[in-house]
Motif scaffolding. Structure first.
Motif, PDB file in Angstrom:
ATOM      1  N   ARG A  49      31.116  40.355  -2.116  1.00  0.00           N
ATOM      2  CA  ARG A  49      29.738  39.582  -3.228  1.00  0.00           C
ATOM      3  C   ARG A  49      28.962  40.164  -3.347  1.00  0.00           C
ATOM      4  O   ARG A  49      28.127  41.221  -1.827  1.00  0.00           O
ATOM      5  CB  ARG A  49      29.615  37.477  -2.286  1.00  0.00           C
ATOM      6  CG  ARG A  49      28.714  37.599  -1.557  1.00  0.00           C
ATOM      7  CD  ARG A  49      28.041  38.534  -0.658  1.00  0.00           C
ATOM      8  NE  ARG A  49      27.295  38.079   0.351  1.00  0.00           N
ATOM      9  CZ  ARG A  49      25.842  38.392   0.480  1.00  0.00           C
ATOM     10  NH1 ARG A  49      25.694  39.336  -0.075  1.00  0.00           N
ATOM     11  NH2 ARG A  49      24.966  38.075   1.396  1.00  0.00           N
ATOM     12  N   ALA A  71      25.130  39.367  -4.528  1.00  0.00           N
ATOM     13  CA  ALA A  71      24.287  37.466  -4.584  1.00  0.00           C
ATOM     14  C   ALA A  71      23.200  37.563  -4.904  1.00  0.00           C
ATOM     15  O   ALA A  71      22.193  37.023  -4.622  1.00  0.00           O
ATOM     16  CB  ALA A  71      24.380  37.069  -3.033  1.00  0.00           C
ATOM     17  N   PRO A  72      22.997  38.253  -6.383  1.00  0.00           N
ATOM     18  CA  PRO A  72      21.381  38.329  -7.001  1.00  0.00           C
ATOM     19  C   PRO A  72      20.593  37.022  -7.187  1.00  0.00           C
ATOM     20  O   PRO A  72      21.303  36.160  -6.782  1.00  0.00           O
ATOM     21  CB  PRO A  72      21.194  39.208  -8.336  1.00  0.00           C
ATOM     22  CG  PRO A  72      22.837  38.793  -8.800  1.00  0.00           C
ATOM     23  CD  PRO A  72      23.989  38.722  -6.782  1.00  0.00           C
ATOM     24  N   SER A  73      19.158  36.584  -6.562  1.00  0.00           N
ATOM     25  CA  SER A  73      18.700  35.885  -6.744  1.00  0.00           C
ATOM     26  C   SER A  73      17.967  35.808  -8.634  1.00  0.00           C
ATOM     27  O   SER A  73      17.310  37.210  -8.550  1.00  0.00           O
ATOM     28  CB  SER A  73      16.947  35.789  -6.015  1.00  0.00           C
ATOM     29  OG  SER A  73      17.688  35.961  -4.765  1.00  0.00           O
ATOM     30  N   GLU A  88      22.160  33.197  -6.674  1.00  0.00           N
ATOM     31  CA  GLU A  88      21.360  32.408  -5.773  1.00  0.00           C
ATOM     32  C   GLU A  88      19.607  31.763  -6.074  1.00  0.00           C
ATOM     33  O   GLU A  88      18.730  32.794  -6.426  1.00  0.00           O
ATOM     34  CB  GLU A  88      20.855  33.287  -4.009  1.00  0.00           C
ATOM     35  CG  GLU A  88      21.867  33.561  -3.678  1.00  0.00           C
ATOM     36  CD  GLU A  88      21.817  34.240  -2.406  1.00  0.00           C
ATOM     37  OE1 GLU A  88      21.468  34.573  -2.087  1.00  0.00           O
ATOM     38  OE2 GLU A  88      22.636  34.838  -0.749  1.00  0.00           O
ATOM     39  N   TYR A 110      16.968  31.314   1.729  1.00  0.00           N
ATOM     40  CA  TYR A 110      17.627  32.575   2.111  1.00  0.00           C
ATOM     41  C   TYR A 110      18.607  32.199   4.268  1.00  0.00           C
ATOM     42  O   TYR A 110      20.064  32.521   2.935  1.00  0.00           O
ATOM     43  CB  TYR A 110      17.013  33.854   2.393  1.00  0.00           C
ATOM     44  CG  TYR A 110      17.910  35.235   1.852  1.00  0.00           C
ATOM     45  CD1 TYR A 110      19.185  35.126   1.421  1.00  0.00           C
ATOM     46  CD2 TYR A 110      17.806  35.820   3.207  1.00  0.00           C
ATOM     47  CE1 TYR A 110      19.856  36.026   1.397  1.00  0.00           C
ATOM     48  CE2 TYR A 110      18.816  37.037   3.385  1.00  0.00           C
ATOM     49  CZ  TYR A 110      19.211  37.485   3.017  1.00  0.00           C
ATOM     50  OH  TYR A 110      19.971  38.260   3.005  1.00  0.00           O
ATOM     51  N   THR A 129      27.747  42.560   2.714  1.00  0.00           N
ATOM     52  CA  THR A 129      27.450  44.613   1.864  1.00  0.00           C
ATOM     53  C   THR A 129      25.754  43.785   0.877  1.00  0.00           C
ATOM     54  O   THR A 129      25.503  43.061   0.769  1.00  0.00           O
ATOM     55  CB  THR A 129      28.255  44.414   0.866  1.00  0.00           C
ATOM     56  OG1 THR A 129      27.736  44.180  -0.578  1.00  0.00           O
ATOM     57  CG2 THR A 129      29.948  45.542   1.291  1.00  0.00           C
ATOM     58  N   ARG A 130      24.865  44.720   1.455  1.00  0.00           N
ATOM     59  CA  ARG A 130      23.671  44.547   1.412  1.00  0.00           C
ATOM     60  C   ARG A 130      22.833  45.295   1.477  1.00  0.00           C
ATOM     61  O   ARG A 130      23.299  46.403   2.346  1.00  0.00           O
ATOM     62  CB  ARG A 130      22.641  42.688   1.348  1.00  0.00           C
ATOM     63  CG  ARG A 130      22.984  42.431   3.144  1.00  0.00           C
ATOM     64  CD  ARG A 130      22.538  41.154   3.273  1.00  0.00           C
ATOM     65  NE  ARG A 130      22.262  41.503   4.581  1.00  0.00           N
ATOM     66  CZ  ARG A 130      22.623  40.049   5.370  1.00  0.00           C
ATOM     67  NH1 ARG A 130      23.711  39.109   4.314  1.00  0.00           N
ATOM     68  NH2 ARG A 130      23.010  39.605   6.284  1.00  0.00           N
ATOM     69  N   LEU A 156      17.802  43.899   4.713  1.00  0.00           N
ATOM     70  CA  LEU A 156      18.386  42.822   4.786  1.00  0.00           C
ATOM     71  C   LEU A 156      18.903  43.380   6.284  1.00  0.00           C
ATOM     72  O   LEU A 156      19.438  42.255   6.426  1.00  0.00           O
ATOM     73  CB  LEU A 156      18.988  42.346   3.822  1.00  0.00           C
ATOM     74  CG  LEU A 156      18.317  41.897   2.806  1.00  0.00           C
ATOM     75  CD1 LEU A 156      18.545  41.217   1.575  1.00  0.00           C
ATOM     76  CD2 LEU A 156      17.021  40.436   3.326  1.00  0.00           C
TER      77      LEU A 156
HETATM   78  N1  GLU Z   1      19.581  36.804  -3.139  1.00  0.00           N
HETATM   79  C1  GLU Z   1      19.023  38.146  -1.618  1.00  0.00           C
HETATM   80  C2  GLU Z   1      18.583  39.208  -2.569  1.00  0.00           C
HETATM   81  O1  GLU Z   1      18.633  38.880  -4.223  1.00  0.00           O
HETATM   82  C3  GLU Z   1      20.468  38.613  -1.879  1.00  0.00           C
HETATM   83  C4  GLU Z   1      20.759  37.847  -0.672  1.00  0.00           C
HETATM   84  C5  GLU Z   1      22.313  38.901   0.757  1.00  0.00           C
HETATM   85  O2  GLU Z   1      22.904  39.770  -0.426  1.00  0.00           O
HETATM   86  O3  GLU Z   1      22.214  38.363   1.316  1.00  0.00           O
HETATM   87  O4  GLU Z   1      18.297  39.851  -2.186  1.00  0.00           O
END
Ligand code: GLU
Length: 281
Positions: A5, A7-9, A41, A179, A196-197, A201
Protein backbone atom coordinates in the motif's frame (compact mmCIF):
# COMPACT_ATOMS: atom_id res chain seq x y z
CA UNK A 1 -0.17 -13.12 -2.70
CA UNK A 2 1.71 -9.91 -2.06
CA UNK A 3 -0.29 -6.84 -1.15
CA UNK A 4 1.36 -3.46 -0.61
CA UNK A 5 0.00 0.00 0.00
CA UNK A 6 0.89 3.65 -0.38
CA UNK A 7 -0.44 5.59 2.59
CA UNK A 8 -0.03 9.35 2.22
CA UNK A 9 -1.31 11.86 4.74
CA UNK A 10 -3.17 14.77 3.13
CA UNK A 11 -1.30 17.33 5.22
CA UNK A 12 0.52 18.81 2.27
CA UNK A 13 1.02 18.15 -1.45
CA UNK A 14 2.92 15.09 -2.65
CA UNK A 15 6.46 15.61 -3.86
CA UNK A 16 9.15 13.50 -5.48
CA UNK A 17 9.82 11.55 -2.30
CA UNK A 18 6.19 10.45 -2.22
CA UNK A 19 6.37 9.50 -5.89
CA UNK A 20 9.39 7.35 -5.11
CA UNK A 21 7.54 5.65 -2.21
CA UNK A 22 4.40 5.08 -4.26
CA UNK A 23 6.40 3.60 -7.16
CA UNK A 24 8.25 1.27 -4.76
CA UNK A 25 4.99 -0.04 -3.29
CA UNK A 26 3.33 -0.30 -6.69
CA UNK A 27 6.21 -2.01 -8.48
CA UNK A 28 6.94 -4.53 -5.71
CA UNK A 29 3.30 -5.63 -5.84
CA UNK A 30 3.07 -5.71 -9.63
CA UNK A 31 6.36 -7.59 -10.06
CA UNK A 32 4.95 -10.37 -7.88
CA UNK A 33 1.51 -10.35 -9.51
CA UNK A 34 0.12 -8.86 -6.30
CA UNK A 35 -2.09 -5.96 -5.32
CA UNK A 36 -1.35 -2.33 -4.56
CA UNK A 37 -3.73 -0.38 -2.32
CA UNK A 38 -4.09 3.33 -1.72
CA UNK A 39 -4.88 4.47 1.82
CA UNK A 40 -5.42 8.07 2.78
CA UNK A 41 -4.22 8.69 6.33
CA UNK A 42 -6.58 11.55 7.09
CA UNK A 43 -7.27 11.41 10.82
CA UNK A 44 -5.18 14.37 11.86
CA UNK A 45 -8.07 16.80 12.11
CA UNK A 46 -5.88 19.82 12.66
CA UNK A 47 -3.61 19.20 9.65
CA UNK A 48 -5.67 17.10 7.22
CA UNK A 49 -6.96 18.90 4.10
CA UNK A 50 -9.60 16.94 2.22
CA UNK A 51 -9.11 18.98 -0.97
CA UNK A 52 -5.67 17.42 -1.34
CA UNK A 53 -7.10 13.92 -1.82
CA UNK A 54 -8.28 14.62 -5.40
CA UNK A 55 -4.83 16.00 -6.15
CA UNK A 56 -3.21 12.83 -4.82
CA UNK A 57 -5.37 10.66 -7.07
CA UNK A 58 -4.49 12.79 -10.09
CA UNK A 59 -0.79 12.74 -9.19
CA UNK A 60 -0.72 8.94 -8.99
CA UNK A 61 -2.62 8.53 -12.25
CA UNK A 62 -0.20 11.01 -13.87
CA UNK A 63 2.72 8.81 -12.73
CA UNK A 64 0.95 5.84 -14.31
CA UNK A 65 0.20 4.14 -10.99
CA UNK A 66 -3.14 2.34 -10.66
CA UNK A 67 -4.29 1.05 -7.31
CA UNK A 68 -6.54 -1.93 -6.72
CA UNK A 69 -9.98 -1.64 -5.19
CA UNK A 70 -11.51 1.37 -3.49
CA UNK A 71 -9.38 4.05 -1.90
CA UNK A 72 -9.30 3.45 1.87
CA UNK A 73 -9.82 6.42 4.21
CA UNK A 74 -8.67 6.25 7.80
CA UNK A 75 -11.33 8.75 8.79
CA UNK A 76 -13.94 6.04 8.11
CA UNK A 77 -12.27 3.60 10.47
CA UNK A 78 -12.23 5.58 13.66
CA UNK A 79 -14.41 3.00 15.44
CA UNK A 80 -11.79 0.31 14.99
CA UNK A 81 -9.08 2.49 16.54
CA UNK A 82 -11.27 3.22 19.57
CA UNK A 83 -12.09 -0.49 19.96
CA UNK A 84 -8.41 -1.46 19.90
CA UNK A 85 -7.70 1.31 22.41
CA UNK A 86 -10.36 -0.11 24.74
CA UNK A 87 -8.82 -3.56 24.46
CA UNK A 88 -5.39 -2.26 25.38
CA UNK A 89 -6.90 -0.30 28.28
CA UNK A 90 -8.67 -3.44 29.52
CA UNK A 91 -5.29 -5.21 29.40
CA UNK A 92 -3.95 -2.49 31.70
CA UNK A 93 -1.43 -1.33 29.12
CA UNK A 94 -2.55 2.28 28.52
CA UNK A 95 -2.59 5.20 30.91
CA UNK A 96 -3.96 8.71 30.46
CA UNK A 97 -1.54 11.60 30.18
CA UNK A 98 -2.33 15.30 30.15
CA UNK A 99 1.24 16.58 29.90
CA UNK A 100 1.90 19.38 27.46
CA UNK A 101 4.95 19.30 25.21
CA UNK A 102 6.64 21.92 27.38
CA UNK A 103 5.98 19.91 30.56
CA UNK A 104 7.38 16.78 28.93
CA UNK A 105 10.53 18.58 27.83
CA UNK A 106 11.07 20.04 31.32
CA UNK A 107 10.43 16.71 33.10
CA UNK A 108 12.66 14.85 30.65
CA UNK A 109 15.50 17.28 31.37
CA UNK A 110 15.10 16.70 35.09
CA UNK A 111 15.61 12.96 34.77
CA UNK A 112 18.48 13.47 32.35
CA UNK A 113 16.67 12.46 29.17
CA UNK A 114 17.78 14.25 26.09
CA UNK A 115 15.30 13.98 23.25
CA UNK A 116 11.69 13.18 22.69
CA UNK A 117 11.41 10.27 25.14
CA UNK A 118 8.51 10.65 27.54
CA UNK A 119 9.81 10.51 31.09
CA UNK A 120 6.75 8.63 32.43
CA UNK A 121 5.36 11.50 34.51
CA UNK A 122 1.75 10.28 34.43
CA UNK A 123 2.46 6.55 34.68
CA UNK A 124 0.94 5.17 37.87
CA UNK A 125 -0.70 8.53 38.73
CA UNK A 126 -4.40 9.11 38.88
CA UNK A 127 -5.01 11.46 35.97
CA UNK A 128 -8.39 12.74 34.77
CA UNK A 129 -8.91 10.71 31.60
CA UNK A 130 -11.38 13.20 30.09
CA UNK A 131 -9.76 14.60 26.93
CA UNK A 132 -6.38 13.06 27.82
CA UNK A 133 -3.97 11.25 25.50
CA UNK A 134 -3.37 7.57 26.28
CA UNK A 135 0.15 6.24 26.42
CA UNK A 136 1.41 2.69 26.16
CA UNK A 137 3.13 1.42 29.30
CA UNK A 138 6.12 0.23 27.29
CA UNK A 139 7.77 -1.89 29.99
CA UNK A 140 4.51 -3.70 30.80
CA UNK A 141 3.68 -4.19 27.11
CA UNK A 142 7.14 -5.58 26.32
CA UNK A 143 7.01 -7.91 29.31
CA UNK A 144 3.65 -9.23 28.15
CA UNK A 145 4.70 -9.67 24.53
CA UNK A 146 8.14 -11.18 25.18
CA UNK A 147 10.96 -11.01 22.61
CA UNK A 148 9.82 -10.15 19.09
CA UNK A 149 11.40 -10.15 15.68
CA UNK A 150 10.52 -8.67 12.33
CA UNK A 151 11.97 -8.95 8.88
CA UNK A 152 12.94 -6.19 6.52
CA UNK A 153 13.58 -7.34 2.97
CA UNK A 154 16.63 -5.11 2.68
CA UNK A 155 18.01 -4.93 6.24
CA UNK A 156 17.23 -8.53 7.22
CA UNK A 157 15.92 -9.92 10.51
CA UNK A 158 15.53 -7.38 13.30
CA UNK A 159 14.97 -7.88 17.00
CA UNK A 160 12.13 -5.53 17.94
CA UNK A 161 13.43 -2.77 20.20
CA UNK A 162 10.41 -0.56 20.90
CA UNK A 163 11.82 0.60 24.26
CA UNK A 164 13.81 3.28 22.45
CA UNK A 165 10.48 5.08 21.91
CA UNK A 166 9.44 5.08 25.57
CA UNK A 167 5.75 5.25 26.47
CA UNK A 168 4.38 6.24 23.05
CA UNK A 169 0.98 7.87 22.66
CA UNK A 170 -1.52 5.49 21.02
CA UNK A 171 -4.73 7.50 21.47
CA UNK A 172 -4.22 11.18 20.89
CA UNK A 173 -6.00 14.17 22.40
CA UNK A 174 -6.77 15.85 19.11
CA UNK A 175 -7.02 12.77 16.85
CA UNK A 176 -8.69 9.39 17.30
CA UNK A 177 -5.44 7.44 17.19
CA UNK A 178 -1.74 7.98 16.78
CA UNK A 179 0.01 7.06 13.55
CA UNK A 180 1.45 3.95 15.21
CA UNK A 181 -1.91 2.50 16.20
CA UNK A 182 -3.90 3.51 13.12
CA UNK A 183 -1.30 2.35 10.58
CA UNK A 184 -0.74 -0.97 12.35
CA UNK A 185 -4.46 -1.70 12.60
CA UNK A 186 -5.05 -0.68 9.00
CA UNK A 187 -2.22 -2.73 7.57
CA UNK A 188 -3.82 -5.74 9.26
CA UNK A 189 -7.38 -4.80 8.18
CA UNK A 190 -6.22 -4.26 4.60
CA UNK A 191 -4.37 -7.58 4.48
CA UNK A 192 -1.05 -5.89 3.69
CA UNK A 193 1.65 -8.56 3.44
CA UNK A 194 4.56 -6.25 2.58
CA UNK A 195 4.70 -2.84 4.26
CA UNK A 196 6.82 -0.52 2.15
CA UNK A 197 7.91 2.92 3.30
CA UNK A 198 11.01 5.04 3.70
CA UNK A 199 13.83 4.34 6.11
CA UNK A 200 12.74 7.41 8.08
CA UNK A 201 10.03 5.14 9.51
CA UNK A 202 12.29 2.14 10.08
CA UNK A 203 12.28 2.57 13.85
CA UNK A 204 8.51 2.98 14.03
CA UNK A 205 8.31 -0.63 12.92
CA UNK A 206 9.65 -1.74 16.32
CA UNK A 207 6.55 -0.21 17.90
CA UNK A 208 4.23 -1.59 15.22
CA UNK A 209 5.57 -5.10 15.77
CA UNK A 210 4.79 -4.78 19.47
CA UNK A 211 1.25 -3.54 18.78
CA UNK A 212 0.71 -6.52 16.47
CA UNK A 213 1.80 -8.91 19.22
CA UNK A 214 -0.44 -7.25 21.83
CA UNK A 215 -3.51 -7.30 19.59
CA UNK A 216 -2.87 -10.66 17.91
CA UNK A 217 -2.55 -9.10 14.44
CA UNK A 218 -0.91 -10.83 11.48
CA UNK A 219 2.76 -9.98 10.93
CA UNK A 220 3.71 -8.75 7.45
CA UNK A 221 7.21 -8.30 6.05
CA UNK A 222 8.66 -4.83 5.62
CA UNK A 223 10.64 -3.09 2.93
CA UNK A 224 12.10 0.22 4.08
CA UNK A 225 13.45 1.92 0.99
CA UNK A 226 16.00 4.70 0.70
CA UNK A 227 14.98 8.36 0.83
CA UNK A 228 15.39 11.06 -1.76
CA UNK A 229 17.46 13.79 -0.20
CA UNK A 230 18.64 17.28 -0.97
CA UNK A 231 22.35 18.12 -1.30
CA UNK A 232 22.52 18.76 2.46
CA UNK A 233 21.29 15.21 3.11
CA UNK A 234 17.87 16.30 4.33
CA UNK A 235 14.65 14.68 3.17
CA UNK A 236 12.90 16.52 0.34
CA UNK A 237 10.19 18.84 1.53
CA UNK A 238 7.90 21.28 -0.16
CA UNK A 239 8.76 23.95 2.37
CA UNK A 240 12.38 23.82 1.24
CA UNK A 241 11.37 24.59 -2.29
CA UNK A 242 11.13 21.14 -3.83
CA UNK A 243 8.24 21.38 -6.31
CA UNK A 244 5.15 19.28 -5.63
CA UNK A 245 3.98 16.61 -8.05
CA UNK A 246 0.91 18.75 -8.72
CA UNK A 247 3.16 21.69 -9.70
CA UNK A 248 5.09 19.46 -12.10
CA UNK A 249 1.89 17.97 -13.50
CA UNK A 250 0.36 21.40 -14.11
CA UNK A 251 3.58 22.63 -15.69
CA UNK A 252 3.11 19.94 -18.35
CA UNK A 253 5.89 17.59 -17.26
CA UNK A 254 5.57 13.99 -18.47
CA UNK A 255 4.60 11.94 -15.40
CA UNK A 256 5.33 8.58 -16.98
CA UNK A 257 8.82 9.69 -17.93
CA UNK A 258 9.38 11.05 -14.42
CA UNK A 259 8.26 7.73 -12.89
CA UNK A 260 10.60 5.85 -15.21
CA UNK A 261 13.48 8.17 -14.31
CA UNK A 262 12.90 7.57 -10.59
CA UNK A 263 12.83 3.80 -11.19
CA UNK A 264 16.13 3.85 -12.99
CA UNK A 265 17.84 6.21 -10.57
CA UNK A 266 17.99 9.14 -13.00
CA UNK A 267 17.25 11.72 -10.37
CA UNK A 268 16.75 15.44 -10.97
CA UNK A 269 19.82 17.61 -10.38
CA UNK A 270 20.70 18.08 -6.73
CA UNK A 271 18.66 15.12 -5.53
CA UNK A 272 20.15 11.82 -4.46
CA UNK A 273 18.98 8.59 -2.93
CA UNK A 274 20.14 7.98 0.63
CA UNK A 275 20.15 4.26 1.27
CA UNK A 276 20.55 2.58 4.63
CA UNK A 277 19.02 3.26 7.98
CA UNK A 278 20.33 6.10 10.11
CA UNK A 279 21.32 5.18 13.63
CA UNK A 280 18.60 7.23 15.28
CA UNK A 281 14.84 6.94 15.39
N1 GLU B 1 1.05 8.48 6.38
C1 GLU B 1 2.46 8.24 6.53
C2 GLU B 1 3.23 9.34 5.85
O1 GLU B 1 2.70 10.04 4.99
C3 GLU B 1 2.87 6.94 5.88
C4 GLU B 1 3.15 5.95 6.87
C5 GLU B 1 3.47 4.55 6.39
O2 GLU B 1 3.68 4.32 5.20
O3 GLU B 1 3.47 3.70 7.26
O4 GLU B 1 4.38 9.53 6.19
Amino acid sequence: MIRTRFAPSPNGPLHLGHAYAAIAAHDLARAAGGEFLLRIEDIDGTRSRSELVEEFLSDLAWLGLRWDGEVVFQSRRIGSYGAAGERLKAMGLLYPCRCTRAEIAAAAKEVGLDGPLYPGTCRGRSVNAEGAAWRLDMAAAMALAGPLEWIDDLAGAQRADPARFGDVVLLRKEAPASYHLAATLDDAADGITLVTRGTDLFYATHVHRLIQALLGLPVPRWHHHGLLVEPDGRKLAKRRGSPSLADRRRAGEDGLALAQALRTGCLPAGISLAEGVSSHP
